[in-house]
Design an enzyme around this catalytic site. Sequence first.
Site, short mmCIF file in Angstrom:
data_model
loop_
_atom_site.label_atom_id
_atom_site.label_comp_id
_atom_site.label_asym_id
_atom_site.label_seq_id
_atom_site.Cartn_x
_atom_site.Cartn_y
_atom_site.Cartn_z
N ASP A 147 11.22 -2.31 -2.58
CA ASP A 147 9.76 -2.19 -2.62
C ASP A 147 9.22 -2.56 -4.00
OD1 ASP A 147 7.29 -1.08 -1.22
OD2 ASP A 147 7.27 0.08 -3.08
N GLU A 189 10.69 -7.38 -2.13
CA GLU A 189 9.26 -7.53 -1.83
C GLU A 189 8.63 -8.10 -3.10
OE1 GLU A 189 5.09 -5.32 -0.79
OE2 GLU A 189 6.51 -4.43 -2.17
C1 NOJ Z 1 4.64 -2.02 -0.78
C2 NOJ Z 1 4.75 -1.34 0.55
O1 NOJ Z 1 5.00 -2.30 1.54
C3 NOJ Z 1 3.47 -0.58 0.75
O2 NOJ Z 1 3.36 -0.08 2.07
C4 NOJ Z 1 3.40 0.53 -0.27
O3 NOJ Z 1 2.16 1.19 -0.15
C5 NOJ Z 1 3.51 -0.04 -1.69
N1 NOJ Z 1 4.56 -1.00 -1.83
C6 NOJ Z 1 3.78 1.07 -2.68
O4 NOJ Z 1 5.07 1.58 -2.49
#
Ligand code: NOJ
Length: 560
Positions: A231, A283
Site C-alpha cells: 500500500d 501500489e
Molecule cells: C491506498 C488504498 O488503496 C486506500 O484504500 C487507502 O485508503 C490508502 N492507500 C491509505 O492506506
Amino acid sequence: MTQVEDKGLRTAEPPTADVADAADAAAAWWRSAAIYQVYTRSFADSDGDGVGDLPGVRAKLPYLAALGIQAIWFNPWYPSPMADAGYDIADYRDIEPVFGTLADADALIAEAHALGIKVIIDIVPNHCSDRHAWFQAALAAEPGSPERARFWFRPGRGEDGSLPPNDWQSIFGGPAWTRVRAADGTPGEWYLHLFAPEQPDFNWTSPAVRAEFEDVLRFWFDRGADGIRIDSAALLTKDPELPDLASDPRPHPYEDRDDVHEIYRAWRRVAESYGGDRALIGELWIPDPERFTHYFHDDELHSAFNFPYLCSAWDAAELRSVIDATIRIHAPVDAPPTWVLSNHDVDRHVTRYGRADTSFGMDRREHGRPVDVELGTRRARAAAMLTFALPGAVYVYQGDELGLWEVEGIPSELRQDPIWQRTGGTDPGRDGCRVPLPWSGQAAPFGFSPAGAPARPWLPQPAGWSGLTVETQTGDPRSMLELYRAALRIRREETGLADGPMRWMPSAEAVLDFVRGDSLRCVVNLSAAAVGLPQHREIVLQSADLVEGMLPPDAAVWLR
Ligand code: NOJ
C-alpha cells in the site's frame, strides 16, 4: 506440489541453476495471472452481521475457481478500528475478529492453494492505526523517546506550539498533523499522518520499523501468502527536515524518494529466501515512467498496478498510447505489464464509461453527473475483452464480473469513507464502489448475508441490482458474468494470450486492432459507426451481436 517438493525436484534434475531460475521467472504466475480483488467486507457475509468475512470467502472459492482466476488479492484483513476500512492496522499478525480468525485465514489459504489459486495479501507499511501498540506506547512516552522515534513526532510552530510543524496536507483532506494531549489535557507534540489522523505515519529511518516489517513479511510468507500488495508504496520515506511544500523542496519530501528503494531491495531478499515465486506488487501512483520503472530495477518489486490505464478515457487514441507506453516502459526492466479497470478506490468503470467525460482522476471524483448505464455496460464488456487480450497480468475487482455500477447517493449518515468526512462531502469518497455483492434473490441483501440475517449489509445495496446477481446471470449467455467466464477461460487456454508480444494491425481511426500469438486477433470499436471485420476463420468471442457482419460501436471481438 508443495514448495519443498518442488525444490527437491529441481535439484534432482538440474539443467544449471541459472537456466532453471530463468525458466521459472519466465513462467512465474504473477506475469500473466488473472488476479481477483476480494474486498472482504463486501464479498460474502457468513454470520449475518452485515459484514463480509473469511468463512464467507471460503464458501465462495468454488465460484472464484470457476470464474477462471489464478490469484486473489485480499484488501487488509487485520484487526483494525476501521477508520479507513482496514488500512489502519492495529496488529499486522492477526485477523480482524469481524472477518474471522487466523485459523480461518490459514484454512482459506490452504483451500485456495488446493484449487490452484495464489493468495496476495495487502501490507500497509506507510502508516498503522492509532490503536497499534507502538503508537499507544509512543503516546505514553516522552518527546525524544525511542517509542516516539518510530513515528514522526515534532513540536508545533508558533510561540505556544499551536501551529502544525509544517504545511503538509492529508491526502484525505485537512492538515497532515494532529497534536497530542497529555492525560491532564496539556497539549504536546504533533504527529504526522499523510492520511487520516487515525493513521500515524511510521518513521522509516528507524531500524526497528524496518526489522518489524521484514518480520511481518516472513510471518505471512510462512503462512503461505504468495504475494504482497504494498500500500502507498512510494510514500514511505520522508525528508527528515520536513520542509514546507510551499518552499517547493526538491526532491519531494515524501513522494517517491530515492531512499525508498533500499527498503524494497531488503523486502525482495526476504521474498527470494522463500524460493523465488513470492511476488511484491506495488501500489505506485507515479506519472514519470522512468521513476516508475525504477521500482523494478536492482531486484526490488515484481510488478505494480497500471493506473494510467484505469484513468484513461474510453478513447482509442488515448488507450492505444497508454498501452504502448505501458509495454514500452515495462520491457527493459523485464516486468510484466498489468491492466486494471477498477478497484476499491475508484468509481466503478461501468459508471465512468457511461458519463460524458469517461476519464478518471482521484482528485476529480464527482457524483451526480448523468450516467448512461446501458452504454457504460456495453463499453465495460468491450473493455474486459480488450483488457484480457493484453499481455501481462490482469486485475478483476469483485463485482466487475457482474457489471456492477457505482452506487451514487448513499445517504450521508450511512457513508463510512473518511474522504467523504474529511472533505466535508465535497468529495463523495469511495463507498459507492464498496457496496456488498449481490449473489441471489430479488431483494437486499441479495444472498450477501444469510436469509433472515439480523443485520443489514453495512452499505445499502440498490434495488436495481436484482438483475445483476450471480444467480440471475449464471447461464445467461448475454450476461456480463458469462462473458467474463468465457473470456477468462479462453485467456487461460490460449497460450498466445499470456505475457508476450502483441502486434498492432492497421485499422480505422478509433479502432484498436491487434494480434496476440500466432492467430488470435482482438478488435475493439470505439468509433461511432459499425466497422467491418478483418478476414477470419472463426469468431472466438464477442461482446455484442454483429450488425450485418459488422462490429457495432463500443464492442469487441476476438477472432482466429
Ligand atoms: C491506498 C488504498 O488503496 C486506500 O484504500 C487507502 O485508503 C490508502 N492507500 C491509505 O492506506
